[in-house]
Design a protein around this motif. Structure first.
Motif, PDB file in Angstrom:
ATOM      1  N   GLU A 130     -12.865 -11.623   6.777  1.00 18.79           N
ATOM      2  CA  GLU A 130     -12.466 -10.885   5.382  1.00 18.79           C
ATOM      3  C   GLU A 130     -12.112 -11.519   4.324  1.00 18.79           C
ATOM      4  N   LYS A 170       0.888  -2.681  10.314  1.00 15.55           N
ATOM      5  CA  LYS A 170      -0.355  -2.295  10.165  1.00 15.55           C
ATOM      6  C   LYS A 170      -1.052  -2.629   8.811  1.00 15.55           C
ATOM      7  N   PRO A 171      -2.178  -2.654   8.577  1.00 18.83           N
ATOM      8  CA  PRO A 171      -2.649  -3.174   7.222  1.00 18.83           C
ATOM      9  C   PRO A 171      -1.906  -2.435   6.214  1.00 18.83           C
ATOM     10  N   SER A 187      -0.679 -10.390   6.298  1.00 18.95           N
ATOM     11  CA  SER A 187      -1.207  -9.532   7.561  1.00 18.95           C
ATOM     12  C   SER A 187      -0.131 -10.203   8.680  1.00 18.95           C
ATOM     13  N   GLU A 224     -12.669  -2.126  -2.523  1.00 21.21           N
ATOM     14  CA  GLU A 224     -12.749  -0.980  -1.370  1.00 21.21           C
ATOM     15  C   GLU A 224     -12.906  -1.203  -0.155  1.00 21.21           C
ATOM     16  N   LYS A 225     -13.598  -2.409   0.153  1.00 18.20           N
ATOM     17  CA  LYS A 225     -13.876  -2.809   1.380  1.00 18.20           C
ATOM     18  C   LYS A 225     -12.511  -3.242   2.348  1.00 18.20           C
ATOM     19  N   SER A 226     -11.609  -3.434   1.521  1.00 17.14           N
ATOM     20  CA  SER A 226     -10.277  -3.902   2.065  1.00 17.14           C
ATOM     21  C   SER A 226      -9.345  -2.700   2.853  1.00 17.14           C
ATOM     22  N   PRO A 227      -8.841  -2.716   3.836  1.00 16.25           N
ATOM     23  CA  PRO A 227      -7.834  -1.894   4.705  1.00 16.25           C
ATOM     24  C   PRO A 227      -6.734  -1.580   3.790  1.00 16.25           C
ATOM     25  N   ARG A 228      -6.471  -2.468   2.887  1.00 17.94           N
ATOM     26  CA  ARG A 228      -5.204  -2.624   2.110  1.00 17.94           C
ATOM     27  C   ARG A 228      -5.561  -2.226   0.411  1.00 17.94           C
ATOM     28  N   ASN A 229      -6.796  -1.644   0.348  1.00 20.05           N
ATOM     29  CA  ASN A 229      -7.395  -1.192  -0.988  1.00 20.05           C
ATOM     30  C   ASN A 229      -6.095  -0.205  -1.494  1.00 20.05           C
ATOM     31  N   LYS A 232       0.643  -1.152   0.128  1.00 19.69           N
ATOM     32  CA  LYS A 232       0.142  -0.050   0.062  1.00 19.69           C
ATOM     33  C   LYS A 232       0.911   1.489  -0.040  1.00 19.69           C
TER      34      LYS A 232
END
Length: 217
Positions: A138, A196-197, A191, A31-36, A9
């Motif tokens: 997830e 962090k993500p 992960s 978009e729902k991923s914290p790693r988008n 990211k």
């Protein structure tokens, strides 16, 4: 055995991880991923295959990202059908003389305690690799492994990527499963080797890479 680092990211972190020379770097477009991922990818060594990760995306959306980022692999992490995968492979239209896709296609299947491997049959000969991840809340990045004993029932010759909660604590398990005759192509980490993500722990990732590098093939 290849190494794929997924969920990249942050630009500086991407460049540092690339310095460790993994075989694949994964960028998630969900978009729902914290790693988008929604920025530019810095220039990477040609030896690293940039991989776009998608969840039930339209083929047009995937092609747009392939053209923008020059992806060498596509990872399908949703409920994509075999027909969809075939259409994507034909649309990319870059198969080589061996019949394999020049832009590789990974199809993800999530496992917990059991899995019906008959589900894979329609995808045979269409995708290049299967990727087995942990079934959880997830779409990836759940942080724990599934029961690898399930893979004893794998009866396909299609090579696969082992994913789902893999970190330094899984080194001995990796050693053990590589002693089997399973066609393991790569391990995919995310992960368990993060601060962090999306931000990888470079020290842990380097240690992990060094340890799997000395595992006998």
């Amino acid at each position: 055995m290849k190494l794929k680092v997924c969920g990249m990211k942050y630009r500086e972190n991407i460049e540092t991880v690339a310095g460790l020379q993994p075989d694949y770097l994964g960028f998630i477009f969900y978009e729902k991923s914290p790693r988008n991922f929604n920025q530019d990818i810095p220039e990477l060594p040609e030896t690293i295959k940039k991989t776009g990760v998608f969840v039930d995306a339209s083929i047009d959306f995937i092609l747009e990202k392939v053209e923008k980022y020059n992806f060498k692999a596509i990872q399908l992490h949703g409920n994509e059908s075999a027909e969809y995968c075939k259409e994507l492979a034909n649309t990319i239209n870059r198969s080589d003389e061996s019949g394999r896709n020049k832009i590789e296609i990974f199809k993800v299947f999530s496992i917990k305690d059991e899995f019906d491997f008959e589900i894979l049959n329609p995808y045979e000969g269409i995708v290049d690799y299967f990727l087995f991840d942990t079934k959880g809340k997830e779409k990836g990045g759940n942080g724990y492994t599934f029961d690898w004993n399930v893979l004893k029932n794998y009866n396909s010759t299609t090579p696969f990527i082992l994913s789902g909660g893999i970190g330094l604590q899984e080194i001995e398990k990796i050693k053990a499963i590589l002693k089997t005759d399973l066609p393991i192509y790569a391990v995919d980490v995310n992960s368990k080797l993060e601060i962090k993500p999306g931000l990888k722990n470079i020290r842990d990732l380097e240690e992990f890479k060094n340890k799997i590098a000395v595992i006998p093939a």
